[in-house]
Design a protein around this motif. Structure first.
Motif, short mmCIF file in Angstrom:
data_model
loop_
_atom_site.label_atom_id
_atom_site.label_comp_id
_atom_site.label_asym_id
_atom_site.label_seq_id
_atom_site.Cartn_x
_atom_site.Cartn_y
_atom_site.Cartn_z
N VAL B 11 0.84 -1.20 0.00
CA VAL B 11 0.00 0.00 0.00
C VAL B 11 0.88 1.25 0.00
O VAL B 11 0.58 2.23 -0.68
N LYS B 14 2.11 2.33 -3.35
CA LYS B 14 1.04 2.99 -4.09
C LYS B 14 0.89 4.44 -3.62
O LYS B 14 0.59 5.33 -4.41
N LEU B 15 1.11 4.66 -2.32
CA LEU B 15 1.03 6.04 -1.80
C LEU B 15 2.09 6.91 -2.47
O LEU B 15 1.83 8.05 -2.85
N PHE B 19 1.15 10.22 -4.50
CA PHE B 19 1.61 11.56 -4.12
C PHE B 19 2.46 12.18 -5.23
O PHE B 19 2.29 13.35 -5.58
N HIS B 184 -6.86 7.34 -16.18
CA HIS B 184 -6.87 6.39 -15.07
C HIS B 184 -6.19 6.97 -13.83
O HIS B 184 -6.70 6.87 -12.72
N SER B 188 -7.43 7.42 -9.80
CA SER B 188 -6.79 6.33 -9.06
C SER B 188 -5.95 6.89 -7.91
O SER B 188 -5.94 6.33 -6.81
N LYS B 191 -8.09 7.66 -4.98
CA LYS B 191 -8.52 6.44 -4.29
C LYS B 191 -7.39 5.94 -3.41
O LYS B 191 -7.60 5.49 -2.30
N THR B 192 -6.16 6.01 -3.96
CA THR B 192 -5.01 5.50 -3.22
C THR B 192 -4.75 6.29 -1.95
O THR B 192 -4.37 5.72 -0.94
N ILE B 193 -5.00 7.61 -1.98
CA ILE B 193 -4.77 8.35 -0.74
C ILE B 193 -6.01 8.31 0.16
O ILE B 193 -6.05 8.99 1.18
N GLY B 194 -7.00 7.51 -0.22
CA GLY B 194 -8.05 7.19 0.74
C GLY B 194 -9.38 7.90 0.60
O GLY B 194 -10.17 7.91 1.53
N VAL B 195 -9.65 8.53 -0.55
CA VAL B 195 -10.96 9.18 -0.71
C VAL B 195 -11.99 8.10 -1.08
O VAL B 195 -11.99 7.60 -2.20
N HIS B 196 -12.81 7.71 -0.13
CA HIS B 196 -13.79 6.65 -0.42
C HIS B 196 -15.21 7.18 -0.42
O HIS B 196 -16.12 6.48 -0.85
N LYS B 198 -18.48 8.52 -1.57
CA LYS B 198 -18.99 8.40 -2.93
C LYS B 198 -19.22 9.76 -3.59
O LYS B 198 -18.96 9.94 -4.78
#
Ligand code: HEM
Ligand code: SF4
Ligand code: FES
Lengths: 253, 232
Positions: B11, B14-15, B19, B184, B188, B191-196, B198
């Motif tokens: 993970v 991916k961060l 960034f 993409h 993406s 999402k990777t830094i955690g924005v979930h 909706k």
């Protein structure tokens, strides 16, 4: 309803054990009722193989009602076959046409070594759960279920994540062999409930560490996992997992 | 948990991608904005002044170092991640699962490689002649004087470089790669830094697709404008 019988050709991956190389073997299966499940169709083939003295095809299954997560199979280029939100055991032969050739492969990931034929060892998932996918509660008297208020939306979101049956189709579907959809479902299940709060940080850190140790890849948000998941686990859970990881990683002592 | 471990796990890697990716997106905004000065139609005066400011003032020069570090990290990490992910499946499938995801989300490393090849050509065309005088002298980068200060005439350099239809086509193709990489990459990264959430994700996705179309389009229009003499 009209009832049809199908004659099909199968291309099945056969492999003696983890140490040998496998290959596809072709079989003809005839007079298959389109009301059969996919696994019943394989049962019919296996009975025929046993009669002719051949080794039957090994494949995993247990409940055969879409709830246990034991069945697998990568059918015609999609985990759990052509239907959406469906497990292989709940796939029915009416999904196919007379004369079709069906290619059946095992889950492919180095973290899921092949045991035999179409059977793979998904013990890696068990070890990820053991690393933190639980809540620790000392036993005592059972508390009243309504004594702990939980926001209905949180309960629903947690329950949607808890739907994951740990089948591994997400790993099989992912070009990176990433287990992030599975892991994110487990973490999101507990992170949204008060019972999960005490171990919230150590849980996500330990489970990610175990996932890496097992040899799964890194998620690149392609979305293949979500499209293949029989329980429609949302990829939004992966973003939630990332948030949980960042939060825990930054604030842990 | 050490910070080193935090950014080297699956993970964490991916961060780093996310960034640095977002940082590169911000750079693109600045770069496109400054370059848009060519359309002022003042024979490049405003553009050359902007370029001069970026090359001589300390703040953009420090940011430039950050940019090179960011690009370097992004590229190295991108390739390492791709190779590592590929190594996780030694035996592939006979039938590939291509319906569940978009082709460009699966081709980030390929699109990135095209971008890298473009970047090398691009740096050779404009950055080295302007920043490293020696090579600039070889290329014969023109200068001009205004109120006692000497300016590089990067505008004239653009005019010269974009006379070749071959170069123009390469630049436009690179903009296409950039568009898909961003289509993409933009959403993406968030999402990777955690924005979930909706609602926020829907906003970010829309901005991402808009960005992926508009910014590469603006860049592609620059060589095209020069080639067809649309700027004066
Ligand atoms: C120069 C060569 C480049 C290479 C080799 C490269 C490669 C990659 C790779 C392999 C990924 C990860 C794939 C994934 O997460 O799906 C990625 C993601 C990304 N790249 Fe690049 N890239 C390059 C340039 C750029 C540039 C110029 C930008 C500028 C906007 C950019 C923005 C992004 C973004 C926003 C992401 C998403 C990060 C994430 O998914 O979390 N890249 N890149
Ligand atoms: S997330 Fe879906 S595909 Fe992955 S293990 Fe759980 S139920 Fe199976
Ligand atoms: S056998 Fe239990 S889910 Fe398919």
């Amino acid at each position: 309803m009209a009832h049809n019988n199908l004659n099909l050709k199968l291309k099945v991956w056969r492999q003696k054990n983890a140490n040998t190389t496998g290959a596809f073997v072709k079989y003809d299966v005839n007079d298959i009722s389109d009301e059969m499940s996919f696994l019943e169709m394989l049962d019919v083939l296996n009975e025929k193989l046993i009669v002719t003295g051949e080794e039957p095809i090994a494949f995993d299954h247990d409940c055969r009602e879409g709830i246990c997560g034991m069945c697998s199979l990568y059918i015609d280029g999609k985990p759990h076959g052509p239907w959406q939100a469906n497990t292989t055991c709940q796939l029915h032969m009416r999904a196919f046409k007379d004369g079709d050739t069906i290619t059946i492969e095992p889950w492919r990931s180095n973290a899921f070594p092949i045991v035999k034929d179409l059977t793979v060892d998904r013990g890696a998932f068990d070890r990820i759960i053991q690393a933190g996918g639980y809540v620790s509660v000392n036993t005592g008297n059972a508390v009243d279920g309504n004594s702990l208020p939980i926001n209905k939306d949180d309960a629903d979101a947690s329950f949607a994540a808890a739907m994951c049956i740990g089948c591994g189709a997400c790993v099989a579907a992912c070009k990176n062999s990433s287990a992030m959809l599975f892991l994110s479902a487990k973490v999101s299940h507990l992170a949204q409930l008060p019972q999960g709060e005490p171990e919230r940080k150590s849980r996500v850190l330990n489970m990610v560490a175990q996932m890496d140790k097992e040899g799964f890849g890194s998620c690149t948000n392609t979305g293949a996992c979500e499209a293949a998941c029989p329980k429609e686990i949302s990829i939004a859970n992966i973003a939630r997992l990332n948030k949980e990881y960042l939060r825990a990683g930054l604030t842990q002592e | 948990m050490s910070f080193k471990h935090m950014f080297t796990s699956s993970v964490g890697k991916k961060l780093v991608m996310a960034f640095t990716g977002i940082f590169l997106v911000l750079f693109l905004v600045v770069h496109a904005g400054l370059n848009a000065c060519i359309w002022a139609n003042d024979n490049g005066l405003m553009f050359n002044k902007a370029a001069h400011f970026m090359g001589s003032f300390v703040v953009p020069r420090v940011l430039e170092i950050g940019l090179f570090v960011g690009i370097f990290l992004h590229i190295i990490q991108g390739y390492m991640l791709t190779l590592e992910n590929r190594s996780k499946r030694s035996v592939g499938y006979a039938v590939n699962y291509s319906k569940g995801s978009k082709w460009y989300s699966r081709s980030m490393a390929l699109l990135g490689t095209l971008l890298l090849m473009f970047l090398i050509m691009h740096i050779y065309h404009f950055w080295t002649p302007s920043r490293l005088g020696g090579i600039g002298a070889i290329q014969g980068l023109k200068t001009f004087e205004l109120n006692g200060t000497e300016y590089h005439n990067l505008y004239a350099e653009m005019q010269a470089v974009f006379q070749s239809p071959f170069v123009v086509i390469l630049y436009v193709l690179a903009c296409g790669s950039l568009a898909y990489h961003l289509a993409h990459g933009f959403q993406s990264a968030f999402k990777t830094i955690g924005v979930h959430n909706k609602r926020y994700h829907a906003i970010i996705s829309s901005i991402g697709y808009g960005f992926a179309i508009l910014i590469p389009l603006a860049f592609a229009m620059m060589p095209i404008s020069f080639y067809f003499n649309l700027v004066k």
